[in-house]
Design a protein around this motif. Sequence first.
Motif, PDB file in Angstrom:
ATOM      1  N   LEU A 157      18.193 -29.467 -79.932  1.00 55.07           N
ATOM      2  CA  LEU A 157      17.017 -29.955 -80.658  1.00 55.07           C
ATOM      3  C   LEU A 157      15.890 -30.713 -79.385  1.00 55.07           C
ATOM      4  O   LEU A 157      14.807 -30.938 -79.811  1.00 55.07           O
ATOM      5  N   ALA A 158      16.442 -30.817 -78.176  1.00 53.37           N
ATOM      6  CA  ALA A 158      15.877 -31.734 -77.381  1.00 53.37           C
ATOM      7  C   ALA A 158      14.612 -31.029 -76.720  1.00 53.37           C
ATOM      8  O   ALA A 158      13.585 -31.719 -76.397  1.00 53.37           O
ATOM      9  N   GLY A 159      14.313 -29.900 -77.017  1.00 53.74           N
ATOM     10  CA  GLY A 159      13.365 -29.074 -76.562  1.00 53.74           C
ATOM     11  C   GLY A 159      12.160 -28.998 -77.683  1.00 53.74           C
ATOM     12  O   GLY A 159      10.894 -28.635 -77.110  1.00 53.74           O
ATOM     13  N   ARG A 160      12.293 -29.554 -78.736  1.00 49.95           N
ATOM     14  CA  ARG A 160      11.264 -29.543 -79.945  1.00 49.95           C
ATOM     15  C   ARG A 160      10.569 -30.500 -79.733  1.00 49.95           C
ATOM     16  O   ARG A 160      10.963 -31.814 -79.328  1.00 49.95           O
ATOM     17  N   PRO A 161       9.442 -30.653 -80.193  1.00 52.18           N
ATOM     18  CA  PRO A 161       8.333 -31.769 -79.970  1.00 52.18           C
ATOM     19  C   PRO A 161       8.853 -32.796 -81.148  1.00 52.18           C
ATOM     20  O   PRO A 161       8.404 -34.239 -81.032  1.00 52.18           O
ATOM     21  N   ASP A 162       9.690 -32.527 -82.264  1.00 56.79           N
ATOM     22  CA  ASP A 162       9.843 -33.241 -83.042  1.00 56.79           C
ATOM     23  C   ASP A 162      10.965 -32.674 -84.006  1.00 56.79           C
ATOM     24  O   ASP A 162      11.272 -31.515 -83.818  1.00 56.79           O
ATOM     25  N   VAL A 163      11.449 -33.414 -84.895  1.00 55.95           N
ATOM     26  CA  VAL A 163      12.656 -32.863 -85.643  1.00 55.95           C
ATOM     27  C   VAL A 163      12.718 -33.267 -87.139  1.00 55.95           C
ATOM     28  O   VAL A 163      11.718 -34.216 -87.434  1.00 55.95           O
ATOM     29  N   ASP A 164      13.193 -32.983 -88.121  1.00 52.14           N
ATOM     30  CA  ASP A 164      13.340 -33.462 -89.425  1.00 52.14           C
ATOM     31  C   ASP A 164      14.676 -34.031 -89.858  1.00 52.14           C
ATOM     32  O   ASP A 164      15.656 -33.606 -89.055  1.00 52.14           O
ATOM     33  N   TRP A 165      14.929 -34.600 -90.976  1.00 51.67           N
ATOM     34  CA  TRP A 165      15.985 -35.197 -91.345  1.00 51.67           C
ATOM     35  C   TRP A 165      17.114 -33.985 -91.466  1.00 51.67           C
ATOM     36  O   TRP A 165      18.423 -34.263 -91.244  1.00 51.67           O
ATOM     37  N   GLN A 166      16.736 -33.059 -92.121  1.00 51.13           N
ATOM     38  CA  GLN A 166      17.716 -32.062 -92.577  1.00 51.13           C
ATOM     39  C   GLN A 166      18.514 -31.532 -91.246  1.00 51.13           C
ATOM     40  O   GLN A 166      19.580 -31.160 -91.347  1.00 51.13           O
ATOM     41  N   GLN A 167      17.451 -31.473 -90.159  1.00 46.83           N
ATOM     42  CA  GLN A 167      17.985 -30.877 -88.892  1.00 46.83           C
ATOM     43  C   GLN A 167      19.142 -31.644 -88.139  1.00 46.83           C
ATOM     44  O   GLN A 167      20.062 -31.202 -87.540  1.00 46.83           O
ATOM     45  N   LEU A 168      19.079 -32.998 -88.803  1.00 41.78           N
ATOM     46  CA  LEU A 168      20.339 -33.872 -88.219  1.00 41.78           C
ATOM     47  C   LEU A 168      21.441 -34.152 -89.136  1.00 41.78           C
ATOM     48  O   LEU A 168      22.258 -34.647 -88.897  1.00 41.78           O
ATOM     49  N   ALA A 169      21.122 -33.323 -90.267  1.00 41.71           N
ATOM     50  CA  ALA A 169      22.327 -33.631 -91.380  1.00 41.71           C
ATOM     51  C   ALA A 169      23.838 -33.192 -90.830  1.00 41.71           C
ATOM     52  O   ALA A 169      24.772 -33.719 -91.468  1.00 41.71           O
ATOM     53  N   GLU A 170      23.895 -32.244 -89.823  1.00 48.76           N
ATOM     54  CA  GLU A 170      25.245 -31.699 -89.274  1.00 48.76           C
ATOM     55  C   GLU A 170      25.374 -32.591 -88.040  1.00 48.76           C
ATOM     56  O   GLU A 170      26.587 -32.297 -87.426  1.00 48.76           O
ATOM     57  N   GLU A 171      24.621 -33.538 -87.669  1.00 45.43           N
ATOM     58  CA  GLU A 171      24.968 -34.425 -86.442  1.00 45.43           C
ATOM     59  C   GLU A 171      26.011 -35.348 -86.522  1.00 45.43           C
ATOM     60  O   GLU A 171      26.176 -35.828 -87.599  1.00 45.43           O
ATOM     61  N   THR A 172      26.659 -35.879 -85.449  1.00 47.99           N
ATOM     62  CA  THR A 172      27.284 -37.085 -85.427  1.00 47.99           C
ATOM     63  C   THR A 172      26.493 -38.271 -85.119  1.00 47.99           C
ATOM     64  O   THR A 172      26.062 -38.038 -83.949  1.00 47.99           O
ATOM     65  N   PHE A 173      26.329 -39.190 -85.722  1.00 45.90           N
ATOM     66  CA  PHE A 173      25.527 -40.483 -85.441  1.00 45.90           C
ATOM     67  C   PHE A 173      26.682 -41.415 -84.938  1.00 45.90           C
ATOM     68  O   PHE A 173      27.441 -41.712 -85.454  1.00 45.90           O
ATOM     69  N   LEU A 174      25.807 -42.272 -83.953  1.00 44.97           N
ATOM     70  CA  LEU A 174      26.773 -43.122 -83.171  1.00 44.97           C
ATOM     71  C   LEU A 174      25.838 -44.404 -83.574  1.00 44.97           C
ATOM     72  O   LEU A 174      24.592 -44.432 -83.098  1.00 44.97           O
ATOM     73  N   VAL A 175      26.452 -45.451 -84.016  1.00 38.95           N
ATOM     74  CA  VAL A 175      26.064 -46.663 -84.654  1.00 38.95           C
ATOM     75  C   VAL A 175      26.595 -47.936 -84.051  1.00 38.95           C
ATOM     76  O   VAL A 175      27.879 -47.805 -84.129  1.00 38.95           O
ATOM     77  N   ARG A 176      26.112 -48.873 -83.495  1.00 41.11           N
ATOM     78  CA  ARG A 176      26.472 -49.884 -82.716  1.00 41.11           C
ATOM     79  C   ARG A 176      27.064 -50.997 -84.227  1.00 41.11           C
ATOM     80  O   ARG A 176      26.411 -51.171 -85.043  1.00 41.11           O
ATOM     81  N   HIS A 177      27.965 -51.621 -83.847  1.00 40.55           N
ATOM     82  CA  HIS A 177      28.574 -52.587 -84.745  1.00 40.55           C
ATOM     83  C   HIS A 177      27.497 -53.815 -84.717  1.00 40.55           C
ATOM     84  O   HIS A 177      27.278 -54.342 -85.614  1.00 40.55           O
ATOM     85  N   GLY A 178      27.021 -54.090 -83.623  1.00 40.77           N
ATOM     86  CA  GLY A 178      26.216 -55.364 -83.537  1.00 40.77           C
ATOM     87  C   GLY A 178      24.635 -54.963 -83.283  1.00 40.77           C
ATOM     88  O   GLY A 178      24.389 -53.995 -83.780  1.00 40.77           O
TER      89      GLY A 178
END
Length: 301
Positions: free
Chosen positions: A184-205
Motif C-alpha cells: 500500500l506504500a505506493g498509494r496516495p491514501d488508504v481506507d480502513w478496510q484495506q488495513l483490516a488484514e494487517e498486523t498493527f503494532l501498538v506501544r504500551h506507553g
Amino acid sequence: MPSKLLNGRVPMVALIQTLAVAEYLSFHRAALALGTSQSSVSARIKTLEEDLGIVLFDRNTRGVRLTEAGRRFVDQVHDAMSILDRAIKTAGMQSRGEEGELRIGVHALTTGCFLDRLLERFHDDYPSVRLHITEGTARDGQFMVREGKLDLAFMVGAHDISDLNARIIWRDRLLVALSAKHLLAGRPDVDWQQLAEETFLVRHGGSGPQVYDLIVTRSAGKWLTPAIIRVAVGRTALLSMIAAGHGISLFAEEGVAANTANVVFRPIRDEPETIPFSAIWSPSNRAPALLKLLALATNMR
C-alpha cells in the motif's frame, strides 16, 4: 535578650539611610538622594548606633567614613536587602505566573509538533518558569494530576472526567505508517478496510492505549478486529519495527518525522474525524503559570 532588630524595633528606614550614607559617605548627599532632611538621617543613624552598641561611622570635619564594625554591618545589611528584594520580586513574579515551575505530563514529544511549539513558545515568554516533562499514558497522566504530581497532562482524545477539568487544545489528521516496501506504500491514501488484514503494532506507553481503542472502534460491526500486538518500545524502536516489515501503526500527522527512513505515512481517506488532543488539570489548581500555559495553548490553537 532578643536583639532589637529581630523583635522589630529597628525601623527599615534606618537601615536604608545607613546604606545611603555608606554609599555617599556624606549625611548631606544621602539625605538629598533619599528626599529627606540631613538632621533626620543623622538622628536615625545615631539611634541605630546606640541600639547596636557600635559606632558605624567616623564623623569629622572632612566628612564621614565607615568604621571597621560599620563596614561589616553595612555589608551584611546590603546582602540582607538583596535577599529581601529578590524575595519580593520572586513573589510578584510567581503571583503573575512568571516564575516557578510546572510539572507537565505528555503522551509524546516530537520536534516541530504542536506540543513542542507550545512548550518552546511558553519557555521563550516565561524563561523563569521551569518545565518538568514526564512521558506516560493518559491513565498515568490522570492519576498523577489527581495526586498532585502533575499540574497538567496532555493526552490523545476528548475526555469527560468528573473530577478533573479537560479541554481539547488541538486536532490533527490520522496517518497510517507502513514499511516503504508495503504493497500500500505506493498509494496516495488508504481506507480502513484495506488495513483490516494487517498486523498493527501498538506501544504500551504514550498514546498506545488510545491507538488500540481506535483500531477496535473502527473495526466494530464491519469486519474482524485486525491483529494488534502490544510492544514495550519507544517511538523510535516502533518505527524501526515498521520499517523492517513487522507491522503497521497509526500516528498523528504532526508527530511524523520528515526524515524517517524506510517508513511512509499515508492518510486514511474514510477516517471520519481528526484526532483531538486534550489538556487535563485539577479544578483546584489555580497556579498562575498553569493558567498562562492554558491561555497560550488556546491562542496558538
